[in-house]
Write an enzyme that holds these catalytic residues in place. Sequence first.
Site, PDB file in Angstrom:
ATOM      1  N   LYS A 178      -2.195  -1.553  -3.808  1.00 39.73           N
ATOM      2  CA  LYS A 178      -3.044  -0.364  -3.740  1.00 39.73           C
ATOM      3  C   LYS A 178      -2.192   0.897  -3.774  1.00 39.73           C
ATOM      4  O   LYS A 178      -1.222   0.968  -3.025  1.00 39.73           O
ATOM      5  CB  LYS A 178      -3.836  -0.419  -2.434  1.00 39.73           C
ATOM      6  CG  LYS A 178      -4.693   0.795  -2.195  1.00 39.73           C
ATOM      7  CD  LYS A 178      -5.305   0.737  -0.839  1.00 39.73           C
ATOM      8  CE  LYS A 178      -6.025   2.051  -0.608  1.00 39.73           C
ATOM      9  NZ  LYS A 178      -6.402   2.258   0.743  1.00 39.73           N
ATOM     10  N   LYS A 216       0.857  -1.185   0.000  1.00 38.72           N
ATOM     11  CA  LYS A 216       0.000   0.000   0.000  1.00 38.72           C
ATOM     12  C   LYS A 216       0.895   1.237   0.000  1.00 38.72           C
ATOM     13  O   LYS A 216       1.711   1.426   0.901  1.00 38.72           O
ATOM     14  CB  LYS A 216      -0.902   0.004   1.227  1.00 38.72           C
ATOM     15  CG  LYS A 216      -1.765   1.250   1.323  1.00 38.72           C
ATOM     16  CD  LYS A 216      -2.759   1.167   2.468  1.00 38.72           C
ATOM     17  CE  LYS A 216      -3.546   2.465   2.591  1.00 38.72           C
ATOM     18  NZ  LYS A 216      -4.536   2.404   3.666  1.00 38.72           N
TER      19      LYS A 216
HETATM   20  C1  PBG Z   1      -7.458   3.415   5.599  1.00 40.43           C
HETATM   21  C2  PBG Z   1      -7.702   3.326   4.142  1.00 40.43           C
HETATM   22  C3  PBG Z   1      -7.531   4.299   3.139  1.00 40.43           C
HETATM   23  C4  PBG Z   1      -8.016   3.749   1.960  1.00 40.43           C
HETATM   24  C5  PBG Z   1      -8.435   2.460   2.257  1.00 40.43           C
HETATM   25  N1  PBG Z   1      -8.217   2.215   3.594  1.00 40.43           N
HETATM   26  C6  PBG Z   1      -7.048   5.693   3.234  1.00 40.43           C
HETATM   27  C7  PBG Z   1      -5.649   5.978   3.514  1.00 40.43           C
HETATM   28  O1  PBG Z   1      -4.788   5.113   3.687  1.00 40.43           O
HETATM   29  O2  PBG Z   1      -5.383   7.174   3.645  1.00 40.43           O
HETATM   30  C8  PBG Z   1      -8.076   4.436   0.628  1.00 40.43           C
HETATM   31  C9  PBG Z   1      -9.167   3.981  -0.257  1.00 40.43           C
HETATM   32  C10 PBG Z   1      -9.448   4.833  -1.437  1.00 40.43           C
HETATM   33  O3  PBG Z   1      -8.797   5.864  -1.697  1.00 40.43           O
HETATM   34  O4  PBG Z   1     -10.397   4.472  -2.152  1.00 40.43           O
HETATM   35  N2  PBG Z   1      -6.139   3.533   6.002  1.00 40.43           N
END
Ligand code: PBG
Length: 327
Positions: free
Chosen positions: A247, A194
């Site tokens: 992601k 991520k």
């Molecule tokens: C929680 C999380 C996030 C997303 C999914 N889980 C936000 C982040 O990490 O700031 C992003 C999902 C999206 O942008 O559709 N940590």
Amino acid sequence: MDSLIRPRRIRMTPALRDLTAETRADRSRLIMPHFVVEGDGVRAGIPSMPGICRVSADNLLRDAGRDLGLGVRTVLLFGIPAEKDDSGSFAFDENGVVQKAVRALKKEYPEICVITDVCLCEYMNHGHCGIVRDGKILNDPTLDLLARTALSHAAAGADVVAPSDMMDGRVKAVRSMLDAGGYADLPILSYAAKYASAFYGPFREAAGSAPAFGDRRSYQMDFRNAREAEKEILLDAAEGADMVMVKPALAYLDILRRAREITRLPLCAYNVSGEYSMVKSASAAGYGDEERLVTEIITAMFRAGADFIISYHTRDIFEKGWLEHER
Ligand code: PBG
């Protein structure tokens, strides 16, 4: 010209193109995300994400039930609590917003596969994914809170828990607490690779989870790195992840491909909020055809190696019959 090899021969008709297509974008491998809030009868639009709303549990049931009728079998739930604090306590409250929503959803529609996002940022008053001390995000003290959050989701009836915080060692921590709590059979979908990404902008507006200070670069990955994604994926697999995720997805197709090559685990791509908003705004402005943009993007993620995809386009795809065949 020499006519032994003419690649165009198999491109001549729609039927031939469909017959010889190397990738099938399979709708049954799409997951619809939902944002759940406290209250009753709530349906609040998210301006940067046309078509996506924050809903209370009653409306979640309505939406997910309707989607199920269209064929959407799997959902991903995010909770937006009424109150936040500095230890994310509402994240692991048995009567927290997600826990209540999961119980209600599984009671009404036991056949829906419910994945819960396990993170603290939506529940922290500073918006970070871990405990903060002296401006630093602390890793190890956060693990217990994440594991308790996952356990509370399991107890509420979640089918899969998905830790998205990027703390080191969290898959192992979640696995041990689930096992100790009697949920040895509950799978973990790990947000393994991520990245710290500008593509999460609309999500943070939707979830009210933008960090109050600094950014997430001390825990989410640097987008310049690809080998490091392999390290994260292999590490999460070793800690017991049952499925792994890359992601964002659209600007990270190379990462998806590499992930596909190094792990046998099911691989998920998260087609994130900013990717959705770009398509929505471009098509609303007449700069692109929405169906064709969505089809190309989703197909590319499958082609790169994804087994399944989390996408805010899922409902549109089912409702409008997209991805079926060439049009
Ligand atoms: C929680 C999380 C996030 C997303 C999914 N889980 C936000 C982040 O990490 O700031 C992003 C999902 C999206 O942008 O559709 N940590």
